[in-house]
Motif scaffolding. Structure first.
Motif, PDB file in Angstrom:
ATOM      1  N   ARG A  20      21.837  48.580 118.762  1.00 52.18           N
ATOM      2  CA  ARG A  20      20.959  47.658 119.389  1.00 52.18           C
ATOM      3  C   ARG A  20      19.926  48.371 119.795  1.00 52.18           C
ATOM      4  O   ARG A  20      18.754  47.791 119.672  1.00 52.18           O
ATOM      5  CB  ARG A  20      21.601  46.862 120.384  1.00 52.18           C
ATOM      6  CG  ARG A  20      20.796  45.783 121.227  1.00 52.18           C
ATOM      7  CD  ARG A  20      20.503  44.673 120.253  1.00 52.18           C
ATOM      8  NE  ARG A  20      19.339  44.737 119.704  1.00 52.18           N
ATOM      9  CZ  ARG A  20      19.001  43.900 118.729  1.00 52.18           C
ATOM     10  NH1 ARG A  20      19.746  42.995 118.122  1.00 52.18           N
ATOM     11  NH2 ARG A  20      18.011  44.071 118.161  1.00 52.18           N
ATOM     12  N   LEU A  21      19.986  49.415 120.474  1.00 53.08           N
ATOM     13  CA  LEU A  21      18.847  50.246 121.093  1.00 53.08           C
ATOM     14  C   LEU A  21      17.681  50.503 119.582  1.00 53.08           C
ATOM     15  O   LEU A  21      16.624  50.410 119.797  1.00 53.08           O
ATOM     16  CB  LEU A  21      19.226  51.570 121.732  1.00 53.08           C
ATOM     17  CG  LEU A  21      18.008  52.665 121.946  1.00 53.08           C
ATOM     18  CD1 LEU A  21      17.085  51.814 123.064  1.00 53.08           C
ATOM     19  CD2 LEU A  21      18.515  53.948 122.369  1.00 53.08           C
ATOM     20  N   ASP A  24      16.119  47.630 118.101  1.00 52.92           N
ATOM     21  CA  ASP A  24      14.971  47.487 119.322  1.00 52.92           C
ATOM     22  C   ASP A  24      13.929  48.372 119.026  1.00 52.92           C
ATOM     23  O   ASP A  24      12.831  47.893 119.552  1.00 52.92           O
ATOM     24  CB  ASP A  24      15.501  47.272 120.711  1.00 52.92           C
ATOM     25  CG  ASP A  24      16.174  45.976 121.113  1.00 52.92           C
ATOM     26  OD1 ASP A  24      15.832  45.052 120.200  1.00 52.92           O
ATOM     27  OD2 ASP A  24      16.949  45.875 122.089  1.00 52.92           O
ATOM     28  N   HIS A  90      21.181  59.459 115.480  1.00 57.94           N
ATOM     29  CA  HIS A  90      21.967  58.659 116.445  1.00 57.94           C
ATOM     30  C   HIS A  90      23.621  58.855 116.410  1.00 57.94           C
ATOM     31  O   HIS A  90      23.922  58.907 115.006  1.00 57.94           O
ATOM     32  CB  HIS A  90      21.750  57.143 116.380  1.00 57.94           C
ATOM     33  CG  HIS A  90      20.220  56.879 116.806  1.00 57.94           C
ATOM     34  ND1 HIS A  90      19.532  56.650 118.058  1.00 57.94           N
ATOM     35  CD2 HIS A  90      19.366  56.999 115.708  1.00 57.94           C
ATOM     36  CE1 HIS A  90      18.156  56.516 117.907  1.00 57.94           C
ATOM     37  NE2 HIS A  90      18.027  56.550 116.268  1.00 57.94           N
ATOM     38  N   THR A 112      19.426  61.381 119.779  1.00 57.41           N
ATOM     39  CA  THR A 112      19.691  60.674 121.256  1.00 57.41           C
ATOM     40  C   THR A 112      21.009  60.678 121.415  1.00 57.41           C
ATOM     41  O   THR A 112      21.946  60.356 120.550  1.00 57.41           O
ATOM     42  CB  THR A 112      19.188  59.256 121.012  1.00 57.41           C
ATOM     43  OG1 THR A 112      17.829  58.983 121.006  1.00 57.41           O
ATOM     44  CG2 THR A 112      19.592  58.557 122.495  1.00 57.41           C
ATOM     45  N   HIS A 114      23.857  59.287 123.008  1.00 59.66           N
ATOM     46  CA  HIS A 114      24.175  57.942 123.481  1.00 59.66           C
ATOM     47  C   HIS A 114      25.425  57.989 124.344  1.00 59.66           C
ATOM     48  O   HIS A 114      25.499  57.043 125.162  1.00 59.66           O
ATOM     49  CB  HIS A 114      24.502  57.043 122.375  1.00 59.66           C
ATOM     50  CG  HIS A 114      23.415  56.692 121.707  1.00 59.66           C
ATOM     51  ND1 HIS A 114      22.327  55.650 121.976  1.00 59.66           N
ATOM     52  CD2 HIS A 114      22.645  57.335 120.506  1.00 59.66           C
ATOM     53  CE1 HIS A 114      21.297  55.766 121.091  1.00 59.66           C
ATOM     54  NE2 HIS A 114      21.555  56.394 120.071  1.00 59.66           N
ATOM     55  N   ILE A 143      20.221  59.955 127.702  1.00 55.77           N
ATOM     56  CA  ILE A 143      19.875  58.427 128.130  1.00 55.77           C
ATOM     57  C   ILE A 143      20.209  58.245 129.692  1.00 55.77           C
ATOM     58  O   ILE A 143      20.040  57.080 130.255  1.00 55.77           O
ATOM     59  CB  ILE A 143      20.803  57.661 127.375  1.00 55.77           C
ATOM     60  CG1 ILE A 143      22.406  57.686 127.400  1.00 55.77           C
ATOM     61  CG2 ILE A 143      20.393  57.522 125.827  1.00 55.77           C
ATOM     62  CD1 ILE A 143      22.980  56.690 126.899  1.00 55.77           C
ATOM     63  N   ASN A 165      17.766  53.915 128.315  1.00 58.03           N
ATOM     64  CA  ASN A 165      17.868  52.653 127.502  1.00 58.03           C
ATOM     65  C   ASN A 165      17.106  51.523 127.954  1.00 58.03           C
ATOM     66  O   ASN A 165      16.983  51.307 129.097  1.00 58.03           O
ATOM     67  CB  ASN A 165      19.325  52.553 126.994  1.00 58.03           C
ATOM     68  CG  ASN A 165      20.063  53.473 126.097  1.00 58.03           C
ATOM     69  OD1 ASN A 165      19.230  54.229 125.520  1.00 58.03           O
ATOM     70  ND2 ASN A 165      21.209  53.463 125.835  1.00 58.03           N
ATOM     71  N   VAL A 167      16.230  46.921 127.342  1.00 56.65           N
ATOM     72  CA  VAL A 167      16.651  45.892 126.584  1.00 56.65           C
ATOM     73  C   VAL A 167      15.516  44.952 126.642  1.00 56.65           C
ATOM     74  O   VAL A 167      14.411  44.981 127.412  1.00 56.65           O
ATOM     75  CB  VAL A 167      17.942  44.955 127.327  1.00 56.65           C
ATOM     76  CG1 VAL A 167      19.191  45.786 127.013  1.00 56.65           C
ATOM     77  CG2 VAL A 167      17.637  44.529 128.616  1.00 56.65           C
ATOM     78  N   LEU A 283      24.123  49.239 127.466  1.00 56.94           N
ATOM     79  CA  LEU A 283      23.204  48.346 127.371  1.00 56.94           C
ATOM     80  C   LEU A 283      23.648  46.982 128.055  1.00 56.94           C
ATOM     81  O   LEU A 283      22.823  46.324 128.354  1.00 56.94           O
ATOM     82  CB  LEU A 283      22.733  48.062 125.956  1.00 56.94           C
ATOM     83  CG  LEU A 283      21.681  49.239 125.150  1.00 56.94           C
ATOM     84  CD1 LEU A 283      21.433  48.868 123.817  1.00 56.94           C
ATOM     85  CD2 LEU A 283      20.455  49.558 126.091  1.00 56.94           C
ATOM     86  N   ILE A 354      12.676  47.234 127.387  1.00 53.38           N
ATOM     87  CA  ILE A 354      12.641  47.943 126.163  1.00 53.38           C
ATOM     88  C   ILE A 354      11.175  48.277 125.837  1.00 53.38           C
ATOM     89  O   ILE A 354      11.114  49.511 125.155  1.00 53.38           O
ATOM     90  CB  ILE A 354      13.194  47.136 125.010  1.00 53.38           C
ATOM     91  CG1 ILE A 354      13.384  47.977 123.651  1.00 53.38           C
ATOM     92  CG2 ILE A 354      12.558  45.746 124.870  1.00 53.38           C
ATOM     93  CD1 ILE A 354      14.241  49.009 123.794  1.00 53.38           C
ATOM     94  N   THR A 357      10.825  51.761 127.153  1.00 56.45           N
ATOM     95  CA  THR A 357      11.527  52.650 126.371  1.00 56.45           C
ATOM     96  C   THR A 357      10.938  53.044 125.243  1.00 56.45           C
ATOM     97  O   THR A 357      10.806  54.489 124.751  1.00 56.45           O
ATOM     98  CB  THR A 357      12.963  52.125 126.014  1.00 56.45           C
ATOM     99  OG1 THR A 357      13.538  51.847 127.242  1.00 56.45           O
ATOM    100  CG2 THR A 357      13.888  53.251 125.224  1.00 56.45           C
TER     101      THR A 357
END
Length: 380
Positions: A20-21, A24, A90, A112, A114, A143, A165, A167, A283, A354, A357
């Motif tokens: 999802r990150l 985004d 990732h 990153t 995570h 993160i 992170n 959203v 998240l 987000i 971020t």
């Protein structure tokens, strides 16, 4: 000055926080041209449509299960084709992306982290990360501050910038009227007269669903008007479903599977719970926070940097069944407390948007390119 080019590489398009990150970061990009390299061919129509709508190039590499040596040449071909200034990796993909990035002389590699570095990758992955992080132009991003401290200790890393992170907080701060909430409960097959304890997350050992189900049994003894709603999928789902059946909780625990848009669930729930044994910077907590949903969570990973105990939610020690149950009961029984927490959450959520971020990552990209004196047309 042309836009810099960033190639993201990740295992698959799923519903996890890392995926999802990445989506985004691509969707909200400002001064970056992005490409997305996906190891597995798990075609996800929802995410594919999103990538098409934002005009982002993406490649599936048809990875086989286990170690797949063909990934090296496939990634090298894509890097040569896309010609990125930055390769951004990732999860566990650094084992496949590191050598092609070196061979293609990619100026900067960003990875990153995570999750907790002790658990993020297997033994082989840890060796690759240890060796890779010794390269000056490979920058591990943490993160949370706690993840950063663990990373520096575990991999003997001197530098790891912390980027929280985020959203799309605007997407989750909608408020539904009672009639619409009832409609959504009917849509999901949830009793309209029950209070909802919501958990969203992959069915994996890390999430400790057994702890959550055991806590729910304690809650049910005190509050019979509650149900537990579990969203997600994963290797432990069958085990948890069997456990729920053994405890005769089939009418009280609902398994909804993977859902592309969970916003409506945050709106109809009464409390969000995370029962994990370890985490990075989840998240789902940011989403629940943006929706103004009271939170009870185990105090692991960077969660204490999101939730302030007794102010924006409750934190309990990991594997504390009674502590988890008692805090959930406290929120569900005390409407005034729940309302106070909701107000605090709405203010706190704005700090994890987000857009901040994305801004921080793009700033890091340019700083690292400038540091290594590459692509002067990008950094001057």
């Amino acid at each position: 000055m042309r836009k810099l080019k960033v190639l993201h590489i990740l295992p698959k398009l799923g519903f996890g926080g890392a995926e999802r990150l990445v989506l985004d970061l691509v969707r909200f990009k400002k001064n970056v041209d992005t490409g997305l390299c996906i190891l597995y061919n798990n075609i996800n129509p929802f995410f594919e449509q999103e990538l098409i709508s934002i005009n982002t190039r993406y490649w599936y590499l048809n990875k086989k299960r286990g170690f797949d040596v063909s990934m090296f040449n496939k990634i090298l071909t894509i890097i040569n084709d896309f010609d990125p200034d930055i390769v951004h990796t990732h999860l566990y993909v650094l084992r496949y992306a590191l050598v092609p990035s070196i061979l293609a002389k990619v100026p900067v590699i960003i990875h990153t982290v995570h999750n907790d570095p002790y658990y993020e990758v297997d033994k082989v992955g840890k060796i690759i990360h240890y060796l890779g992080f010794k390269k000056q132009n490979l920058i591990p991003v943490s993160i949370s501050n706690l993840i950063c401290d663990k990373l520096k200790k575990f991999y003997q890393v001197e530098y790891s910038p912390v980027i929280y992170n985020g959203v799309d907080t605007e997407n989750f701060n909608m408020r539904l009227n009672d009639s619409t909430k009832i409609d959504f409960k009917k849509y999901f097959g949830i009793p309209i007269d029950k209070k909802i304890i919501l958990h969203i997350g992959r069915f994996a050992r890390q999430k400790n669903h057994i702890l959550l189900v055991n806590a729910y049994m304690m809650i049910k003894e005190k509050l019979n008007d509650t149900i537990l709603v579990l969203v997600g999928d994963g290797p432990e789902r069958a085990k948890i479903e069997s456990y729920v059946k053994d405890k005769d909780l089939q009418k009280n625990v609902f398994f909804l599977g993977e859902i592309s848009n969970v916003n409506s669930l945050y709106q109809i729930a009464d409390v969000f719970v995370l029962s994990s044994d370890w985490e990075g910077f989840p998240l789902v907590l940011l989403e629940a926070m943006s929706a103004g949903l009271p939170i009870v969570s185990t105090n692991v990973g960077g969660i204490s940097e999101i939730i302030e105990d007794k102010v924006t939610g409750f934190l309990v020690e990991p594997r504390d069944t009674y502590g988890l149950a008692s805090k959930i009961i406290e929120i569900l029984k005390n409407q005034q407390l729940a309302y106070k927490i909701k107000n605090n959450l709405e203010k706190r959520a704005k700090e994890f948007d987000i857009r901040k971020t994305v801004e921080n990552y793009e700033k890091l990209y340019l700083e690292m390119l400038k540091k290594f004196k590459t692509n002067p047309e990008l950094v001057n």
